[in-house]
Design a protein around this motif. Structure first.
Motif, PDB file in Angstrom:
ATOM      1  N   LYS A 182       0.717 -10.303   3.930  1.00  0.00           N
ATOM      2  CA  LYS A 182       0.184  -8.913   3.293  1.00  0.00           C
ATOM      3  C   LYS A 182      -0.975  -8.562   3.051  1.00  0.00           C
ATOM      4  O   LYS A 182      -1.414  -7.747   2.549  1.00  0.00           O
ATOM      5  CB  LYS A 182       0.769  -9.360   1.683  1.00  0.00           C
ATOM      6  CG  LYS A 182       2.360  -9.801   1.267  1.00  0.00           C
ATOM      7  CD  LYS A 182       2.613  -9.479   0.212  1.00  0.00           C
ATOM      8  CE  LYS A 182       4.145  -9.507  -0.055  1.00  0.00           C
ATOM      9  NZ  LYS A 182       4.831  -8.322  -0.357  1.00  0.00           N
ATOM     10  N   ASN A 207      -3.016 -13.798   5.053  1.00  0.00           N
ATOM     11  CA  ASN A 207      -1.580 -13.817   5.272  1.00  0.00           C
ATOM     12  C   ASN A 207      -0.991 -12.453   5.531  1.00  0.00           C
ATOM     13  O   ASN A 207      -1.522 -11.641   5.748  1.00  0.00           O
ATOM     14  CB  ASN A 207      -1.237 -14.397   3.703  1.00  0.00           C
ATOM     15  CG  ASN A 207      -0.990 -13.405   2.496  1.00  0.00           C
ATOM     16  OD1 ASN A 207      -1.330 -12.046   2.989  1.00  0.00           O
ATOM     17  ND2 ASN A 207      -0.954 -13.871   1.474  1.00  0.00           N
ATOM     18  N   GLU A 209      -0.061  -2.127  -2.921  1.00  0.00           N
ATOM     19  CA  GLU A 209       0.267  -2.316  -1.606  1.00  0.00           C
ATOM     20  C   GLU A 209      -0.114  -1.060  -0.860  1.00  0.00           C
ATOM     21  O   GLU A 209       0.190  -0.053  -0.995  1.00  0.00           O
ATOM     22  CB  GLU A 209       1.873  -2.338  -1.606  1.00  0.00           C
ATOM     23  CG  GLU A 209       2.546  -3.679  -2.032  1.00  0.00           C
ATOM     24  CD  GLU A 209       2.326  -4.959  -1.181  1.00  0.00           C
ATOM     25  OE1 GLU A 209       2.241  -4.706  -0.083  1.00  0.00           O
ATOM     26  OE2 GLU A 209       2.565  -5.957  -1.819  1.00  0.00           O
ATOM     27  N   MET A 262      -0.878  -3.644   2.994  1.00  0.00           N
ATOM     28  CA  MET A 262      -1.900  -4.616   2.499  1.00  0.00           C
ATOM     29  C   MET A 262      -2.050  -4.594   1.029  1.00  0.00           C
ATOM     30  O   MET A 262      -1.903  -3.737   0.430  1.00  0.00           O
ATOM     31  CB  MET A 262      -3.240  -4.260   2.960  1.00  0.00           C
ATOM     32  CG  MET A 262      -4.459  -5.035   2.562  1.00  0.00           C
ATOM     33  SD  MET A 262      -5.940  -4.649   2.788  1.00  0.00           S
ATOM     34  CE  MET A 262      -6.171  -5.914   4.340  1.00  0.00           C
ATOM     35  N   LYS A 263      -1.779  -5.885   0.543  1.00  0.00           N
ATOM     36  CA  LYS A 263      -1.938  -6.089  -0.950  1.00  0.00           C
ATOM     37  C   LYS A 263      -3.343  -6.270  -1.461  1.00  0.00           C
ATOM     38  O   LYS A 263      -3.887  -7.103  -0.819  1.00  0.00           O
ATOM     39  CB  LYS A 263      -0.858  -7.322  -1.319  1.00  0.00           C
ATOM     40  CG  LYS A 263      -0.970  -7.793  -2.818  1.00  0.00           C
ATOM     41  CD  LYS A 263       0.011  -8.833  -2.965  1.00  0.00           C
ATOM     42  CE  LYS A 263      -0.023  -9.365  -4.302  1.00  0.00           C
ATOM     43  NZ  LYS A 263       0.645 -10.478  -4.379  1.00  0.00           N
ATOM     44  N   LYS A 264      -3.924  -5.551  -2.387  1.00  0.00           N
ATOM     45  CA  LYS A 264      -5.189  -5.930  -3.019  1.00  0.00           C
ATOM     46  C   LYS A 264      -5.080  -5.296  -4.281  1.00  0.00           C
ATOM     47  O   LYS A 264      -4.387  -4.492  -5.129  1.00  0.00           O
ATOM     48  CB  LYS A 264      -6.207  -5.317  -2.229  1.00  0.00           C
ATOM     49  CG  LYS A 264      -6.070  -4.072  -1.911  1.00  0.00           C
ATOM     50  CD  LYS A 264      -7.118  -3.492  -0.860  1.00  0.00           C
ATOM     51  CE  LYS A 264      -7.744  -2.414  -0.983  1.00  0.00           C
ATOM     52  NZ  LYS A 264      -9.020  -2.241   0.102  1.00  0.00           N
TER      53      LYS A 264
END
Length: 128
Positions: free
Chosen positions: A71, A69, A127, A1-3
C-alpha cells in the motif's frame, strides 16, 4: 498509496489528542516525544506534522528493517531494527521516533488512530 494527510482548509486547535492517541497506541503512555505525529507552529497557527511516506528512513536503515508494503506505507520490522536511530536523525519532518527506552524505532503506519481521535476532523487516511 495509503497515507495520513492533513485536510486542506482544516483548523488544528493543538489539543494534542492525535499525539496522545499515537503515543498510547505505540507505547501505552502519553508522551509527545513518543508520538509519530507532531504539532508545530506554521505561520502563527498550529499544524499537525505527519509522515508523507517519503522513504528517507528506509534509505539509511543499514539493517533493512524499514520496508515499503504493497500500500506504499513504510513500516519498521522490530525484529530487524538495531535501534541505531539513524532513521530518526534523517527524517526531514521529525516524525520518526526512536525512544530511549525502546529497542526499536517507530513511525506512522497510516493506521488512522490519530484521525479518529481528532475532535476537529483535521486528519484523514487517504489512498492516492
Amino acid at each position: 498509496m495509503k497515507k495520513l494527510t492533513v485536510k486542506k482548509g482544516s483548523t488544528c486547535m493543538a489539543c494534542l489528542e492525535c499525539v496522545r492517541a499515537c503515543s498510547n497506541a505505540f507505547y501505552k503512555e502519553f508522551d509527545p516525544g513518543k508520538s509519530c505525529i507532531e504539532i508545530v507552529e506554521k505561520k502563527g497557527a498550529p499544524k499537525p506534522m505527519v509522515c508523507p511516506q517519503c522513504g528517507k528512513c528506509a534509505e539509511v536503515c543499514e539493517a533493512g528493517a524499514i520496508t515499503q508494503n504493497a500500500k506504499g506505507v513504510y513500516t519498521v520490522n522490530k525484529k530487524l531494527c538495531t535501534g541505531c536511530g539513524k532513521c530518526a536523525e534523517v527524517c526531514p519532518f521529525g516524525v520518526m521516533v526512536k525512544a530511549e527506552d525502546s529497542p526499536a524505532a517507530s513511525k506512522c503506519i497510516a493506521c488512522g488512530i490519530c484521525a479518529k481521535a481528532c475532535p476537529m476532523d483535521v486528519l484523514e487516511v487517504v489512498e492516492k
